[in-house]
Design a protein around this motif. Structure first.
Motif, short mmCIF file in Angstrom:
data_model
loop_
_atom_site.label_atom_id
_atom_site.label_comp_id
_atom_site.label_asym_id
_atom_site.label_seq_id
_atom_site.Cartn_x
_atom_site.Cartn_y
_atom_site.Cartn_z
N ASN A 30 0.81 -1.22 0.00
CA ASN A 30 0.00 0.00 0.00
C ASN A 30 0.85 1.27 0.00
O ASN A 30 0.47 2.29 0.58
CB ASN A 30 -0.95 0.01 1.20
CG ASN A 30 -2.13 0.95 1.02
OD1 ASN A 30 -2.69 1.02 -0.07
ND2 ASN A 30 -2.48 1.67 2.06
N ASP A 116 -4.17 -1.89 -0.58
CA ASP A 116 -5.19 -2.42 0.32
C ASP A 116 -6.49 -2.65 -0.43
O ASP A 116 -6.79 -1.94 -1.41
CB ASP A 116 -5.42 -1.44 1.48
CG ASP A 116 -4.25 -1.43 2.47
OD1 ASP A 116 -3.44 -2.37 2.41
OD2 ASP A 116 -4.17 -0.48 3.26
N TYR A 119 -12.99 -0.56 0.30
CA TYR A 119 -13.84 -0.61 1.49
C TYR A 119 -15.05 0.30 1.27
O TYR A 119 -15.17 1.00 0.26
CB TYR A 119 -13.05 -0.18 2.73
CG TYR A 119 -12.43 1.20 2.64
CD1 TYR A 119 -13.07 2.32 3.16
CD2 TYR A 119 -11.20 1.39 2.01
CE1 TYR A 119 -12.51 3.58 3.06
CE2 TYR A 119 -10.64 2.65 1.91
CZ TYR A 119 -11.29 3.75 2.44
OH TYR A 119 -10.74 4.99 2.33
N SER A 137 -7.76 2.96 -1.53
CA SER A 137 -6.64 3.57 -0.83
C SER A 137 -6.42 5.02 -1.27
O SER A 137 -6.43 5.33 -2.47
CB SER A 137 -5.36 2.76 -1.07
OG SER A 137 -4.24 3.41 -0.50
N SER A 200 -4.80 -6.30 -5.29
CA SER A 200 -5.13 -6.31 -3.86
C SER A 200 -6.03 -7.50 -3.55
O SER A 200 -6.53 -8.18 -4.46
CB SER A 200 -5.85 -5.00 -3.49
OG SER A 200 -7.17 -4.99 -4.05
N SER A 203 -12.34 -7.27 -1.76
CA SER A 203 -13.01 -6.57 -0.67
C SER A 203 -14.04 -7.47 0.00
O SER A 203 -14.35 -8.57 -0.48
CB SER A 203 -13.71 -5.31 -1.21
OG SER A 203 -14.78 -5.69 -2.08
#
Length: 359
Positions: A30, A116, A119, A137, A200, A203
């Motif tokens: 990240n 990352d 989200y 991110s 990544s 999620s």
């Protein structure tokens, strides 16, 4: 023959073979730090010493080791995005306890960046499309990230969508109101900022809240059927227990199933022996019975009634009126009546009542 055995032992001897079986893999996490790991082939047999440096910088020993079961399996190396360390070559060496080099690493980290996972995934229905939004991110610019969405309907296989750049949303046209949708998103560095080979992690899943899964419905139906069977069995057991208690416990039977009184048992003697005569059944004395009988006679009360009767004569011009005396005497159990007609005066008619006689 002995030379071959010696070479085989030398090949398997710790310290000499470790150099060939141990690899160092460094990844920028990240854009915050670099993780260099050497446990891909399993846990090492000893604790190694890690030393590294960026291009044109001095070599330093690892300040933060990553351990598993008290064995060093990695090192966290400092990183600076302002200095663009990922565009420089990272040199790293892994040393054994006797000071020999076990493994080496000499390569740029430009394509070894792992961001990352996204989200705050949200789903919004806007007819006739279903929209998915997310955040990623903030260590990179929006144009430096490539995202990819996958979804599945009613818990079936994942459907992977094409990659997209500079976008934090996704739309699905004409969704079915009878299906349930599950979405996940992942990101990586795009070509404009140094394309990375590493995606990544996916999620956390987000679901369409108002839609039901067919499998969930079947599961709930099966659970309902199982609960119904359990309830039925429990009710049967309770009934059996209550039946046993009612049979063996007189007091409980009276409380739960009260006895309805039977008046026929209490009045059987009245009906059978006394023929329904309450006085004899209650043994009431004759004097008390005679006390309830009447012992008086009614007096005769004569009543007399007068009424006016008009009469006409063919030989006289004046009309004459007479009073009709109707007398009725009321006596107990019998009555009689009498009537008399008296001539009335020419000018006035006046009835003079006769005083009633008292018998």
């Amino acid at each position: 023959m002995f030379f071959t055995i010696f070479l085989a032992l030398l090949w398997t001897c710790p310290g000499s073979a470790s150099k060939f079986n141990t690899n160092i893999k460094c990844v920028v996490i990240n854009l915050e730090y670099v993780n260099c790991m050497w446990d891909e082939d399993g846990l090492p047999q000893e604790n190694y010493t890690f030393r590294s440096r960026y291009e044109a910088l001095p070599e330093t020993e690892c300040q933060t080791y990553l351990k598993v079961s008290d064995l060093t399996v990695g090192c966290r190396v400092s990183y600076s995005e302002e200095k663009l360390n990922r565009f420089n070559t990272l040199h790293a060496w892994l040393y054994s306890a006797n000071g020999s080099v076990v493994a080496e690493h000499h390569r740029s980290l430009i394509n070894m960046v792992k961001l990352d996972p996204p989200y705050n995934l949200t789903v919004e229905m806007k007819n006739p499309e279903l929209y998915l939004y997310w955040n990623s991110s903030n260590r990179t610019k929006a144009g430096c990230k490539t995202s990819q969405v996958r979804y599945k309907i009613n818990n079936k296989n994942w459907q992977l969508q094409t990659e997209s750049t500079e976008r934090n949303s996704f739309s699905l046209p004409f969704p079915s109101a009878q299906s349930r949708y599950e979405f996940q998103v992942r990101v990586k560095m795009s070509d404009t900022c140094g394309k990375s080979q590493i995606w990544s992690a996916w999620s956390k899943s987000v679901y369409c809240g108002s839609m039901k899964n067919v499998n969930d419905t079947e599961t709930s139906s099966g659970s309902s059927a199982a609960l119904m069977v359990l309830y039925t069995a429990g009710a049967a057991v309770v009934l059996v227990i209550l039946s046993c208690l009612l049979v063996h416990s007189e007091r409980l039977r009276v409380i739960l199933v009260p006895v309805v009184p039977n008046p026929g048992k209490n009045f059987a003697d009245l009906i059978d022996n006394y023929g329904g005569n309450v006085e004899n059944w209650l043994s009431i004395s004759k004097e008390l019975q005679d006390g309830f009988k009447p012992n008086f006679t009614e007096r005769t009360c004569p009543v007399r009634e007068y009424r006016l009767v008009s009469q006409s004569s063919s030989d006289s011009d004046n009309s004459q009126s007479s009073l009709t005396d109707v007398s009725t005497d009321y006596q107990p159990m019998h009555s009689y009546s009498s009537a008399s007609t008296l001539p009335a005066p020419a000018q006035t008619t006046q009835a003079t009542p006769t005083a009633p006689s008292v018998l």
